[in-house]
Design a protein around this motif. Structure first.
Motif, PDB file in Angstrom:
ATOM      1  N   GLY A  10       0.792  -1.233   0.000  1.00 50.98           N
ATOM      2  CA  GLY A  10       0.000   0.000   0.000  1.00 50.98           C
ATOM      3  C   GLY A  10       0.818   1.273   0.000  1.00 50.98           C
ATOM      4  N   PHE A  11       2.002   1.227  -0.569  1.00 50.95           N
ATOM      5  CA  PHE A  11       2.922   2.364  -0.521  1.00 50.95           C
ATOM      6  C   PHE A  11       2.313   3.630  -1.136  1.00 50.95           C
ATOM      7  N   THR A  12       1.564   3.477  -2.213  1.00 50.82           N
ATOM      8  CA  THR A  12       1.002   4.652  -2.888  1.00 50.82           C
ATOM      9  C   THR A  12      -0.430   4.955  -2.456  1.00 50.82           C
ATOM     10  N   ARG A  13      -0.949   4.186  -1.530  1.00 52.90           N
ATOM     11  CA  ARG A  13      -2.329   4.350  -1.071  1.00 52.90           C
ATOM     12  C   ARG A  13      -2.549   5.719  -0.426  1.00 52.90           C
ATOM     13  N   ARG A  14      -3.699   6.270  -0.674  1.00 49.65           N
ATOM     14  CA  ARG A  14      -4.093   7.516  -0.005  1.00 49.65           C
ATOM     15  C   ARG A  14      -4.498   7.209   1.417  1.00 49.65           C
ATOM     16  N   PRO A  15      -4.292   8.073   2.357  1.00 49.12           N
ATOM     17  CA  PRO A  15      -3.917   9.482   2.259  1.00 49.12           C
ATOM     18  C   PRO A  15      -2.418   9.728   2.384  1.00 49.12           C
ATOM     19  N   ARG A  16      -1.611   8.731   2.094  1.00 54.84           N
ATOM     20  CA  ARG A  16      -0.165   8.929   2.200  1.00 54.84           C
ATOM     21  C   ARG A  16       0.318  10.012   1.250  1.00 54.84           C
ATOM     22  N   ARG A  17       1.227  10.813   1.775  1.00 53.86           N
ATOM     23  CA  ARG A  17       1.847  11.878   0.986  1.00 53.86           C
ATOM     24  C   ARG A  17       3.297  11.493   0.712  1.00 53.86           C
ATOM     25  N   ASP A  18       3.945  12.215  -0.158  1.00 54.55           N
ATOM     26  CA  ASP A  18       5.343  11.918  -0.480  1.00 54.55           C
ATOM     27  C   ASP A  18       6.226  11.976   0.763  1.00 54.55           C
ATOM     28  N   VAL A  19       5.972  12.921   1.647  1.00 60.36           N
ATOM     29  CA  VAL A  19       6.770  13.019   2.866  1.00 60.36           C
ATOM     30  C   VAL A  19       6.579  11.772   3.726  1.00 60.36           C
ATOM     31  N   ASP A  20       5.377  11.208   3.749  1.00 61.27           N
ATOM     32  CA  ASP A  20       5.130   9.953   4.470  1.00 61.27           C
ATOM     33  C   ASP A  20       5.908   8.811   3.828  1.00 61.27           C
ATOM     34  N   ARG A  21       5.900   8.768   2.509  1.00 61.20           N
ATOM     35  CA  ARG A  21       6.607   7.706   1.794  1.00 61.20           C
ATOM     36  C   ARG A  21       8.115   7.770   2.053  1.00 61.20           C
ATOM     37  N   LEU A  22       8.648   8.964   2.094  1.00 60.47           N
ATOM     38  CA  LEU A  22      10.074   9.116   2.398  1.00 60.47           C
ATOM     39  C   LEU A  22      10.383   8.634   3.809  1.00 60.47           C
ATOM     40  N   ARG A  23       9.518   8.955   4.760  1.00 59.02           N
ATOM     41  CA  ARG A  23       9.716   8.471   6.132  1.00 59.02           C
ATOM     42  C   ARG A  23       9.656   6.946   6.181  1.00 59.02           C
ATOM     43  N   MET A  24       8.703   6.366   5.455  1.00 61.95           N
ATOM     44  CA  MET A  24       8.560   4.912   5.434  1.00 61.95           C
ATOM     45  C   MET A  24       9.805   4.251   4.848  1.00 61.95           C
ATOM     46  N   ARG A  25      10.278   4.779   3.741  1.00 60.00           N
ATOM     47  CA  ARG A  25      11.478   4.226   3.095  1.00 60.00           C
ATOM     48  C   ARG A  25      12.670   4.333   4.028  1.00 60.00           C
ATOM     49  N   GLY A  26      12.828   5.496   4.642  1.00 59.56           N
ATOM     50  CA  GLY A  26      13.937   5.689   5.567  1.00 59.56           C
ATOM     51  C   GLY A  26      13.884   4.709   6.723  1.00 59.56           C
ATOM     52  N   GLU A  27      12.696   4.509   7.258  1.00 59.62           N
ATOM     53  CA  GLU A  27      12.550   3.578   8.377  1.00 59.62           C
ATOM     54  C   GLU A  27      12.799   2.138   7.943  1.00 59.62           C
ATOM     55  N   LEU A  28      12.302   1.751   6.772  1.00 56.32           N
ATOM     56  CA  LEU A  28      12.536   0.398   6.271  1.00 56.32           C
ATOM     57  C   LEU A  28      14.036   0.146   6.107  1.00 56.32           C
ATOM     58  N   TYR A  29      14.748   1.092   5.524  1.00 52.89           N
ATOM     59  CA  TYR A  29      16.194   0.924   5.352  1.00 52.89           C
ATOM     60  C   TYR A  29      16.907   0.870   6.698  1.00 52.89           C
ATOM     61  N   ARG A  30      16.507   1.708   7.617  1.00 48.95           N
ATOM     62  CA  ARG A  30      17.136   1.711   8.949  1.00 48.95           C
ATOM     63  C   ARG A  30      16.945   0.360   9.628  1.00 48.95           C
ATOM     64  N   LEU A  31      15.710  -0.147   9.600  1.00 44.68           N
ATOM     65  CA  LEU A  31      15.427  -1.437  10.232  1.00 44.68           C
ATOM     66  C   LEU A  31      16.152  -2.576   9.533  1.00 44.68           C
ATOM     67  N   LEU A  32      16.168  -2.550   8.217  1.00 45.61           N
ATOM     68  CA  LEU A  32      16.836  -3.602   7.455  1.00 45.61           C
ATOM     69  C   LEU A  32      18.333  -3.616   7.747  1.00 45.61           C
ATOM     70  N   GLU A  33      18.965  -2.450   7.762  1.00 44.10           N
ATOM     71  CA  GLU A  33      20.396  -2.383   8.079  1.00 44.10           C
ATOM     72  C   GLU A  33      20.665  -2.878   9.494  1.00 44.10           C
ATOM     73  N   GLN A  34      19.771  -2.556  10.411  1.00 44.20           N
ATOM     74  CA  GLN A  34      19.911  -2.983  11.802  1.00 44.20           C
ATOM     75  C   GLN A  34      19.832  -4.504  11.913  1.00 44.20           C
TER      76      GLN A  34
END
Length: 142
Positions: free
Chosen positions: A17-41
């Motif tokens: 549901g990455f592109t699902r509303r009401p997500r905004r681009d800023v939300d998507r960037l936060r999600m991506r950042g968090e996914l990468y942080r968790l994955l690296e961890q």
């Protein structure tokens, strides 16, 4: 020159549901950042060094290719279970718009690489599994 196929453990992750509303681009960037942080961890907690794998951005997901020398016992169940636990921990306090739910597939096989990325029937199968109606249906009911 094209690279010869090399055996890898393939970890493919897709944010549901990455592109699902009401997500905004800023939300998507936060999600991506968090996914990468968790994955690296979790990769680090599984004892993997940066030279043990390659990761490639997929916009709404990540492709991780682990070197053949990495024992699969580090991937299943430890890596996947740790990632699930960290996602649950993150989601408990994250705003609804940035909560992460992912589909993940682990496969192994031959992958060829060049200057543009990677290719191979085993890689194609991993992404077909990740996007399969069967997996989507299972997770919709989970």
């Amino acid at each position: 020159m094209l690279g010869e196929p090399v055996h890898h453990t393939i970890l493919a992750i897709d944010v549901e549901g990455f592109t699902r509303r009401p997500r905004r681009d800023v939300d998507r960037l936060r999600m991506r950042g968090e996914l990468y942080r968790l994955l690296e961890q979790v990769l680090a907690r599984a004892g993997l060094r940066r030279e043990d794998f390659r990761s490639e951005d997929r916009g709404d997901g990540v492709l991780v290719l682990l070197n053949a020398e990495v024992p699969k016992t580090r991937v299943l169940p430890w890596l996947v279970l740790r990632l699930a636990a960290e996602l649950n921990r993150y989601n408990r306090t994250a705003p609804a718009a940035t909560r992460l739910r992912v589909r993940a597939v682990v496969h192994a096989g031959e992958v060829a690489s060049d200057a543009y990325g990677h290719a191979g029937k085993d890689l194609n199968l991993a992404f077909r599994l990740l996007d399969s109606d069967l997996l989507r249906g299972y997770l919709a009911n989970a």
